[in-house]
Design a protein around this motif. Sequence first.
Motif, short mmCIF file in Angstrom:
data_model
loop_
_atom_site.label_atom_id
_atom_site.label_comp_id
_atom_site.label_asym_id
_atom_site.label_seq_id
_atom_site.Cartn_x
_atom_site.Cartn_y
_atom_site.Cartn_z
N GLN A 158 138.71 73.07 -22.00
CA GLN A 158 138.22 74.38 -22.40
C GLN A 158 139.06 75.53 -21.86
OE1 GLN A 158 134.37 73.74 -20.89
NE2 GLN A 158 133.75 72.48 -22.63
N GLU A 159 139.53 75.38 -20.65
CA GLU A 159 140.15 76.50 -19.97
C GLU A 159 141.62 76.23 -19.73
OE1 GLU A 159 139.04 78.35 -15.94
OE2 GLU A 159 137.19 77.61 -16.82
N LYS A 160 142.43 77.21 -19.97
CA LYS A 160 143.85 77.05 -19.69
C LYS A 160 144.08 77.17 -18.19
CE LYS A 160 146.76 77.60 -23.18
NZ LYS A 160 147.27 76.49 -23.53
N PRO A 161 144.77 76.23 -17.59
CA PRO A 161 144.97 76.34 -16.14
C PRO A 161 145.94 77.47 -15.79
CG PRO A 161 146.13 74.46 -17.00
CD PRO A 161 145.34 75.00 -18.13
N LEU A 162 145.67 78.12 -14.67
CA LEU A 162 146.60 79.15 -14.19
C LEU A 162 147.53 78.52 -13.18
CD1 LEU A 162 143.99 81.95 -13.66
CD2 LEU A 162 145.71 81.85 -15.46
N GLY A 163 148.66 79.18 -12.98
CA GLY A 163 149.62 78.63 -12.05
C GLY A 163 149.11 78.62 -10.63
N VAL A 164 149.26 77.49 -9.97
CA VAL A 164 148.82 77.39 -8.58
C VAL A 164 150.06 77.27 -7.71
CG1 VAL A 164 147.48 76.06 -6.95
CG2 VAL A 164 146.75 76.21 -9.32
N GLU A 165 150.12 78.12 -6.70
CA GLU A 165 151.28 78.15 -5.81
C GLU A 165 151.07 77.18 -4.66
OE1 GLU A 165 154.93 80.27 -4.68
OE2 GLU A 165 153.75 80.27 -6.51
N MET A 166 151.94 76.21 -4.54
CA MET A 166 151.83 75.28 -3.41
C MET A 166 153.21 75.09 -2.79
SD MET A 166 149.63 72.49 -5.44
CE MET A 166 148.94 71.56 -4.10
#
Lengths: 334, 331
Positions: free
Chosen positions: A299-307
Amino acid sequence: MNQLLEIKDFSVTYVNKSKKVYAVKNVNLKINKGDSLGIVGESGSGKSTLAMALLRLLPEKNTQITGKANFIGKDLVQLNQKELKNIRWNELAVVFQKSMNALSPVHRIGPQIEDIYRVHKPNASKEEIFSRITYLLRLVNLSERVYTLYPHELSGGMLQRVSIAISLVHNPKLLIMDEATTALDVVTQGQILDEIVKMEQTLDVTRIMITHDISVVAASCNKIAVMYAGEFMEIGYVKDVLKNPKHPYTRGLLSSFPSLKGEKLKLTGISGYLPNLSVKQEGCIFAPRCQQATEKCKQEKPLGVEMNENTVWCHLYSSGGELINEDQKPVYKD
Amino acid sequence: MKTKSPFIKIDKISMWYPQKSKNLFMSIREERKWIKAVDQVSIELERGEILGVIGESGCGKSTLGKVLARLENPTNGDVYIDSVSTKELMKKDTKKFRRMVQIVFQNPFDTFTPRDTIEQILLRPLKIHGIGKTNAERREICIKALESGGLRPADEIMKRYSHELSGGQLQRISILRSMLFEPKFIIADEPVSMLDVSVRSEIINMLLTLSKEKNATVIFISHDIALTRYVSDKIAVMYLGKVVEYGDSDTIINNPKHPYTQALISNCSSIDPDEQREIIKIQGEPPTPVNPGPGCYFASRCFKASKECFQKYPAATEVSEGHIVACDRWY
């Protein structure tokens, strides 16, 4: 930091009478000076489209390019043909998979390169051109003799070296290599990659390398961007991403490569096929092929996660890492 | 003396193509020149073994495959399958030979005729070889085969034309079709180099399972060294039509003895970014295969070459058990 290219919300859409194909969708990318970025992905994932759009080589009639591509103060998307002409070769150069086919069969190598040299420096003296070209030929491990040869007298590997030398005549700041070593033999490819890495140190060029072969990126780049169906899945340093892949797609891609010397692990591919790019999809684009997909992914587009300086676009990590803002400004930890 | 002869014995097979002279007058005066695409290759294989053939392009890998499948008649030499000469068999009973030996090609898009549906493509060979009595029976065999290869719904796929399927699907059909006759010997000529990375592993795994099931011997021709090591039990390294090194795949990759193999493997990039690689540089490109020699063909590019190397082609020496190197300076 010394930023060379910043792509913001960059989209490329192919339009024809009956449909639109969303080849590259809202991509964000930053390249610093001295970086070498490898873009990998399956065929049809939009790697080449991205490069061609940055170079503005796509036919304007049936492509829509939106977003920003800030290349040392100029927006590549907005430039007109005349301004583009000034940038090409001077600051932005490209080597294609079959660049060698662009060489004229009825002219000697040297005079051909001279012509290209004169496009931007019409008043250059013959000696200046000659010394520059022979310097470049030596740089790509060719003898000066090549200057007076015809293209048919050279092998594929040598011709590709000539194309790389041509791309460097005006000392470009950014070099894009679109599958530049794919058509070559193992031995030639290995040697050219080695030369490219060495050459970069002397010439101070930034490089984008587009390939489907991860081992090429592992051997010659410091950063990697994994692309799938027009979107980035994971961007980060090669040593982190290949050692410790985060995104399920990167993992799948890596496990379909057999290792040369390590253990013989069973190869597992990624089942399924690329989605139809003419349909806009809700949620994560990889979700239909992903084994770890949940309801949220659909359903939801993932946002960029900074790792740790790497960015992953996946819901699996949305709680673990720090979220990037809507306008994709990276948040660095102190 | 060996008591049991090997299952497949490739005996000094050669494929020489005559070189056409540009000048008629010269062609009469000069001695005829030959392009030695495959030159005196001898390999022995057991039942169910998989042999990988690696080398640069133009080294004769594909020609070797074609000759083994008798798509080209070799200039010299013969292949024995189960002690039966394929040369004789080809003359007496071509169909039987074709049932025994099958080939899978590189480009799945070119393998099938675009005018026929998959059903027609699959049924035709069965009909020619008289397998199954009625068309319905043959259809049944095809559907079973397609489903075993994970192509579902098989009914639906049979109705399609080749351009309506993806490369991965087509290559799977190509492999399944070659397996329909339970061949004893399969030649896979770069079966996955045209395919996407994510599909590759499925095709490879399918080829491996099927050949194991049917206990068929496979020759896997590829330029991808890491993949060849994954697939095969034995590896043969070819250079200018000659096998320069032959042995167990792990031995060849981890402990190559021939300078060419060493250079080839050192240039092969790994996906492990930490791996230290020391590239052995070799000069230039392979010379033309027109009348090479008399010395070792690799001598002009070799980093170990001595004077003797340019005079006589080195004899094959057995370095350790089953590891054969055609080099005099391997130590």
